[in-house]
Design an enzyme around this catalytic site. Sequence first.
Site, short mmCIF file in Angstrom:
data_model
loop_
_atom_site.label_atom_id
_atom_site.label_comp_id
_atom_site.label_asym_id
_atom_site.label_seq_id
_atom_site.Cartn_x
_atom_site.Cartn_y
_atom_site.Cartn_z
CE1 TYR A 50 27.03 58.71 -51.86
CE2 TYR A 50 26.69 61.05 -51.47
CZ TYR A 50 27.54 59.98 -51.64
OH TYR A 50 28.90 60.18 -51.59
CE LYS A 94 29.24 57.70 -49.33
NZ LYS A 94 30.47 56.89 -49.32
CB SER A 124 31.17 59.63 -44.56
OG SER A 124 29.84 60.08 -44.50
N1 NAP Z 1 33.24 62.37 -55.99
C1 NAP Z 1 32.56 63.04 -55.08
O1 NAP Z 1 32.07 64.16 -55.33
C2 NAP Z 1 32.41 62.45 -53.69
C3 NAP Z 1 31.99 63.31 -52.65
C4 NAP Z 1 31.83 62.78 -51.38
C5 NAP Z 1 32.06 61.44 -51.14
N2 NAP Z 1 32.45 60.64 -52.15
C6 NAP Z 1 32.68 59.21 -51.85
O2 NAP Z 1 34.02 58.91 -52.14
C7 NAP Z 1 34.14 57.52 -52.44
C8 NAP Z 1 34.96 57.38 -53.71
O3 NAP Z 1 34.26 57.98 -54.76
P1 NAP Z 1 34.98 58.56 -56.05
O4 NAP Z 1 34.37 59.88 -56.29
O5 NAP Z 1 36.44 58.39 -55.93
O6 NAP Z 1 34.32 57.58 -57.14
P2 NAP Z 1 34.94 56.81 -58.41
O7 NAP Z 1 36.06 57.55 -59.01
O8 NAP Z 1 33.75 56.48 -59.23
O9 NAP Z 1 35.51 55.47 -57.76
C9 NAP Z 1 34.66 54.55 -57.15
C10 NAP Z 1 35.46 53.29 -56.90
O10 NAP Z 1 34.66 52.38 -56.15
C11 NAP Z 1 34.63 51.12 -56.86
N3 NAP Z 1 33.36 50.48 -56.58
C12 NAP Z 1 32.12 50.99 -56.80
N4 NAP Z 1 31.20 50.10 -56.39
C13 NAP Z 1 31.87 49.03 -55.89
C14 NAP Z 1 31.49 47.80 -55.34
N5 NAP Z 1 30.21 47.46 -55.19
N6 NAP Z 1 32.45 46.93 -54.92
C15 NAP Z 1 33.75 47.24 -55.05
N7 NAP Z 1 34.19 48.40 -55.58
C16 NAP Z 1 33.24 49.27 -56.00
C17 NAP Z 1 34.83 51.51 -58.33
O11 NAP Z 1 35.34 50.45 -59.14
P3 NAP Z 1 34.36 49.42 -59.89
O12 NAP Z 1 33.21 50.22 -60.44
O13 NAP Z 1 35.21 48.78 -60.93
O14 NAP Z 1 33.92 48.46 -58.85
C18 NAP Z 1 35.90 52.58 -58.17
O15 NAP Z 1 37.16 52.01 -57.96
C19 NAP Z 1 32.72 56.99 -52.55
O16 NAP Z 1 32.37 56.33 -51.37
C20 NAP Z 1 31.89 58.26 -52.71
O17 NAP Z 1 30.57 58.10 -52.27
C21 NAP Z 1 32.64 61.10 -53.43
#
Ligand code: NAP
Length: 281
Positions: free
Chosen positions: A161, A165, A147
Amino acid sequence: MTPPARPKLASAHAIITGGSSGIGLATAHLLVSRGAAVSLVARGRERLEAAAAELRSSGGTVAFRTADVCDKAAVETAFTDLERELGKPCDVLVTSAGVARPGNFLDLPDEVFHEMMTVDYFGTLHCMRAVLPGMTQRRRGSVVAVSSAAGLMGIFGYGAYGPAKFAVRGLMESLRAEMAPYGVHVGVVFPPDVNTPQLVEENRWKPEETRAIAGTIRPLSPEQVAAAIVAGMERRRFVICPDIGTRVLARWGGVLAPVLNAEFDRRVRKVRRHRSRTCTD
Ligand SMILES: NC(=O)c1ccc[n+]([C@@H]2O[C@H](COP(=O)([O-])OP(=O)(O)OC[C@H]3O[C@@H](n4cnc5c(N)ncnc54)[C@H](OP(=O)(O)O)[C@@H]3O)[C@@H](O)[C@H]2O)c1
């Protein structure tokens, strides 16, 4: 009554959506180092291939499939293929695939609200629906959804967003209760800002007020979040918080909300005062 067994990560098959980047990839690395066989799911083949090569070079057993988590049938096919390829049912699921698009509520187009729910909420739901029937039959397994701190409290700029979440959190709360009798572990992770490609993309859209609320807090590394996820799995924690700020928010958010809202509103007013002054200069 004997407590449910801790997941044996060394012999587990872990499926990680969003495993080609950021938090998902860091979690894959950590699970490989614990001896788990890892399957990655994302849309883009190139990044999946690179991630798989990286993980194999550190000795991991790795498979991957391209699939969009918004597509329920594609998720089911990918998961079935991966289970067949690695010869093991899914023992561990981490749903890290997600997107974040901040913006002023009044400016965001309707499509963004739909996209957040479709990817972040339904993309999580489809994966849970794909693995939980098997896990309940085998009476073991662990499912962890990513989340966000934005799923713990409403924040300026996260009108699309944040609710997605919150929905993930609501789903996982229900699943925790329903899966407990089967001995299946359910967890939900609440990361604050994390240094990943998603944060870079998010920062392009963040209103100034949203930046002011985050203040000078430094983003975590994806490895810190991965460590919290794996520790949470091993300890069968429901709420998984990778830092002290979100831990306090998860535990005391209801009590602290008036204080936090007052402080965040003050920061928003300050940004707006500054903006109106610079506009009239
Ligand atoms: N980074 C932050 O600050 C943060 C904070 C809180 C929560 N989060 C959450 O953590 C999770 C991971 O984020 P991250 O920061 O690691 O992002 P990231 O580095 O951009 O990675 C996102 C991953 O999700 C895949 N993806 C995106 N849309 C998709 C879809 N429709 N179907 C299948 N795969 C999909 C992307 O690959 P493809 O684009 O090739 O599909 C990639 O592998 C997310 O749910 C995000 O909301 C992130």
